[in-house]
Design a protein around this motif. Structure first.
Motif, PDB file in Angstrom:
ATOM      1  N   UNK A  70       0.839  -1.204   0.000  1.00  0.00           N
ATOM      2  CA  UNK A  70       0.000   0.000   0.000  1.00  0.00           C
ATOM      3  C   UNK A  70       0.869   1.246   0.000  1.00  0.00           C
ATOM      4  N   UNK A  71       0.261   2.365  -0.341  1.00  0.00           N
ATOM      5  CA  UNK A  71       0.998   3.621  -0.330  1.00  0.00           C
ATOM      6  C   UNK A  71       1.487   3.938   1.078  1.00  0.00           C
ATOM      7  N   UNK A  72       0.650   3.703   2.072  1.00  0.00           N
ATOM      8  CA  UNK A  72       1.050   3.990   3.448  1.00  0.00           C
ATOM      9  C   UNK A  72       2.228   3.113   3.868  1.00  0.00           C
ATOM     10  N   UNK A  73       2.209   1.851   3.453  1.00  0.00           N
ATOM     11  CA  UNK A  73       3.329   0.963   3.779  1.00  0.00           C
ATOM     12  C   UNK A  73       4.606   1.428   3.091  1.00  0.00           C
ATOM     13  N   UNK A  74       4.477   1.909   1.852  1.00  0.00           N
ATOM     14  CA  UNK A  74       5.645   2.408   1.137  1.00  0.00           C
ATOM     15  C   UNK A  74       6.186   3.672   1.797  1.00  0.00           C
ATOM     16  N   UNK A  75       5.273   4.544   2.240  1.00  0.00           N
ATOM     17  CA  UNK A  75       5.694   5.744   2.953  1.00  0.00           C
ATOM     18  C   UNK A  75       6.470   5.365   4.208  1.00  0.00           C
ATOM     19  N   UNK A  76       5.989   4.362   4.931  1.00  0.00           N
ATOM     20  CA  UNK A  76       6.665   3.932   6.151  1.00  0.00           C
ATOM     21  C   UNK A  76       8.049   3.376   5.860  1.00  0.00           C
ATOM     22  N   UNK A  77       8.177   2.642   4.760  1.00  0.00           N
ATOM     23  CA  UNK A  77       9.484   2.096   4.401  1.00  0.00           C
ATOM     24  C   UNK A  77      10.475   3.214   4.090  1.00  0.00           C
ATOM     25  N   UNK A  78       9.985   4.261   3.449  1.00  0.00           N
ATOM     26  CA  UNK A  78      10.854   5.400   3.154  1.00  0.00           C
ATOM     27  C   UNK A  78      11.276   6.081   4.451  1.00  0.00           C
ATOM     28  N   UNK A  79      10.329   6.258   5.362  1.00  0.00           N
ATOM     29  CA  UNK A  79      10.655   6.871   6.646  1.00  0.00           C
ATOM     30  C   UNK A  79      11.657   6.011   7.421  1.00  0.00           C
ATOM     31  N   UNK A  80      11.449   4.706   7.418  1.00  0.00           N
ATOM     32  CA  UNK A  80      12.346   3.807   8.132  1.00  0.00           C
ATOM     33  C   UNK A  80      13.758   3.880   7.578  1.00  0.00           C
ATOM     34  N   UNK A  81      13.844   3.996   6.257  1.00  0.00           N
ATOM     35  CA  UNK A  81      15.164   4.034   5.635  1.00  0.00           C
ATOM     36  C   UNK A  81      15.923   5.306   5.983  1.00  0.00           C
ATOM     37  N   UNK A  82      15.162   6.366   6.265  1.00  0.00           N
ATOM     38  CA  UNK A  82      15.786   7.651   6.578  1.00  0.00           C
ATOM     39  C   UNK A  82      16.151   7.797   8.055  1.00  0.00           C
ATOM     40  N   UNK A  83      15.752   6.844   8.873  1.00  0.00           N
ATOM     41  CA  UNK A  83      16.005   6.958  10.313  1.00  0.00           C
ATOM     42  C   UNK A  83      17.115   5.992  10.733  1.00  0.00           C
TER      43      UNK A  83
ATOM     44  N   UNK B 295      18.601   3.224  13.518  1.00  0.00           N
ATOM     45  CA  UNK B 295      17.825   2.163  14.183  1.00  0.00           C
ATOM     46  C   UNK B 295      17.076   2.626  15.427  1.00  0.00           C
ATOM     47  N   UNK B 296      17.711   3.444  16.269  1.00  0.00           N
ATOM     48  CA  UNK B 296      17.004   3.877  17.467  1.00  0.00           C
ATOM     49  C   UNK B 296      15.841   4.814  17.130  1.00  0.00           C
ATOM     50  N   UNK B 297      16.069   5.751  16.188  1.00  0.00           N
ATOM     51  CA  UNK B 297      14.992   6.639  15.762  1.00  0.00           C
ATOM     52  C   UNK B 297      13.836   5.846  15.139  1.00  0.00           C
ATOM     53  N   UNK B 298      14.230   4.836  14.352  1.00  0.00           N
ATOM     54  CA  UNK B 298      13.207   4.006  13.727  1.00  0.00           C
ATOM     55  C   UNK B 298      12.376   3.275  14.789  1.00  0.00           C
ATOM     56  N   UNK B 299      13.041   2.731  15.814  1.00  0.00           N
ATOM     57  CA  UNK B 299      12.342   2.040  16.897  1.00  0.00           C
ATOM     58  C   UNK B 299      11.369   2.980  17.605  1.00  0.00           C
ATOM     59  N   UNK B 300      11.846   4.174  17.962  1.00  0.00           N
ATOM     60  CA  UNK B 300      10.988   5.105  18.687  1.00  0.00           C
ATOM     61  C   UNK B 300       9.807   5.561  17.829  1.00  0.00           C
ATOM     62  N   UNK B 301      10.070   5.758  16.552  1.00  0.00           N
ATOM     63  CA  UNK B 301       8.989   6.160  15.659  1.00  0.00           C
ATOM     64  C   UNK B 301       7.916   5.082  15.602  1.00  0.00           C
ATOM     65  N   UNK B 302       8.347   3.826  15.496  1.00  0.00           N
ATOM     66  CA  UNK B 302       7.373   2.735  15.415  1.00  0.00           C
ATOM     67  C   UNK B 302       6.603   2.581  16.725  1.00  0.00           C
ATOM     68  N   UNK B 303       7.298   2.711  17.848  1.00  0.00           N
ATOM     69  CA  UNK B 303       6.616   2.589  19.137  1.00  0.00           C
ATOM     70  C   UNK B 303       5.585   3.704  19.325  1.00  0.00           C
ATOM     71  N   UNK B 304       5.976   4.931  18.980  1.00  0.00           N
ATOM     72  CA  UNK B 304       5.035   6.046  19.135  1.00  0.00           C
ATOM     73  C   UNK B 304       3.840   5.897  18.182  1.00  0.00           C
TER      74      UNK B 304
END
Length: 363
Positions: free
Chosen positions: A296-309, A311-320
């Motif tokens: 989905x577009x939302x899943x693709x957006x999340x993958x882009x965000x994850x790639x830009x963060x 590991x710790x930023x990515x973890x906190x983003x996902x938890x929040x």
């Protein structure tokens, strides 16, 4: 004292029998694949798509307003007249006088009492203004339906502009001046219809594109999507040439699919506001790969965000994100307590939370 002169006018006013009037087979409102169809088919399409019933109700109740004559040109090789402006009104008249035509309409029932009330026939005279050719009608049609108060849908506007450029050999600047719009809009609409034409010639189904043409116009105003298919600025489009390079044919096909879907998949956007988000995803290698994997577009957006963060930023983003989603779910949960699907989803959330807690407790 200066000599009084008549105001310059165009066309000859006449009254002609309804039977001598023809719907315009080149009407820009018609789908491209309907060009040249017979009169009954044209009437059925115009009645369905452009609310001729409302016009018929007015004619049946109040008559045909002589102050709004149809604009016509002579049909080649006959004594009949092609209506170049006023096809919806002519469709309404045909529905009122011809039982064969109105029975083919999507909902014939309201037409029967209107036909009885109007009590019209093919011999009734209709006011028209006769022009020498289509070119003479261009200023009034273009102004009224592109920059005026009776604007056509974007695809019809684009096709009309294309006709002026490709058949009448007018420049973008000349078209803009004649119909009263900005030259940039003329170029953009010309380019966008050329993209639709190129897609159709490639075998892509363009019916949904013609119906929701504004999605394409928004996409082509998004530089990242324009770059994806190597589309030119509207001002740089070359009349008569395919706007998309042949080597970008697959990219054009996938863009059309993202915007409109196809027989196998749904579009990835839900509304026009998603198009800028789509552009950002497509501009990312990771996002583009995700879309091509049909996430989905939302899943693709999340993958882009994850790639830009990191590991710790990515973890906190996902938890929040998870916490915010669960808090929002609380607002709706009371209405669905006891539903098996809801219970299963809550169990899955609990299992995911337990896994996180177990990970935190590991040495």
């Amino acid at each position: 004292m200066s000599e009084l002169r008549d105001v310059r006018s165009i066309g000859e006013q006449r009254w002609v029998p309804l039977r001598d009037l023809l719907l315009d087979p080149e009407n820009p409102r018609l789908p491209a694949d309907m060009q040249g169809e017979d009169q009954e088919d044209l009437a059925v399409h115009l009645e369905l798509g452009f609310d001729a019933l409302t016009v018929a109700e007015s004619i049946a109740s109040h008559g045909f307003f002589g102050s709004e004559p149809l604009i016509v040109i002579a049909e080649n090789g006959s004594d009949r007249w092609v209506v170049v402006e006023g096809n919806r009104r002519l469709t309404a008249l045909l529905g009122l006088v011809d039982p064969k035509i109105r029975t083919q309409f999507a909902n014939p029932s309201p037409w029967e009492p209107l036909a009885a009330q109007a009590n019209m026939s093919y011999e009734d005279q209709v006011p028209v203004v006769v022009l020498p050719d289509r070119a003479a009608a261009t200023p009034i049609i273009g102004f009224r339906h592109i920059s005026g108060i009776l604007q056509w849908q974007p695809y019809a506007q684009a096709r009309y502009i294309a006709r002026l450029v490709d058949e009448d050999h007018m420049t973008f600047a000349e078209v803009a001046e004649m119909i009263g719009v900005d030259r940039t809009k003329v170029g953009n609409l010309y380019r966008d219809q050329a993209i639709a034409t190129q897609a159709r010639e490639m075998g892509i189904e363009t019916g949904p594109m013609e119906e929701a043409f504004s999605l394409l116009t928004v996409a082509m105003s998004t530089p990242k999507l324009r770059d994806h298919i190597d589309a030119p600025l509207g001002s740089k489009a070359v009349p008569g040439e395919a706007p998309i390079p042949a080597e970008r044919a697959s990219e054009l096909k996938e863009l059309v699919t993202w915007l409109y879907g196809d027989a196998d998949v749904e579009p990835v956007i839900g509304e026009s506001r998603d198009i800028s988000k789509l552009g950002n995803v497509v501009a990312s290698k990771i996002g583009l790969h995700a879309l091509r994997e049909r996430v989905t577009l939302e899943a693709a957006v999340q993958k882009v965000k994850d790639a830009d963060a990191n590991p710790r930023q990515r973890l906190m983003l996902r938890l929040r994100t998870g916490k915010n989603s669960l808090s929002a779910a609380l607002e709706d949960i009371d209405d669905f307590v006891g539903e098996a699907e809801v219970n299963d989803a809550v169990d899955e959330v609990r299992a995911a939370a337990d896994a996180l807690l177990a990970a935190l407790s590991r040495d």
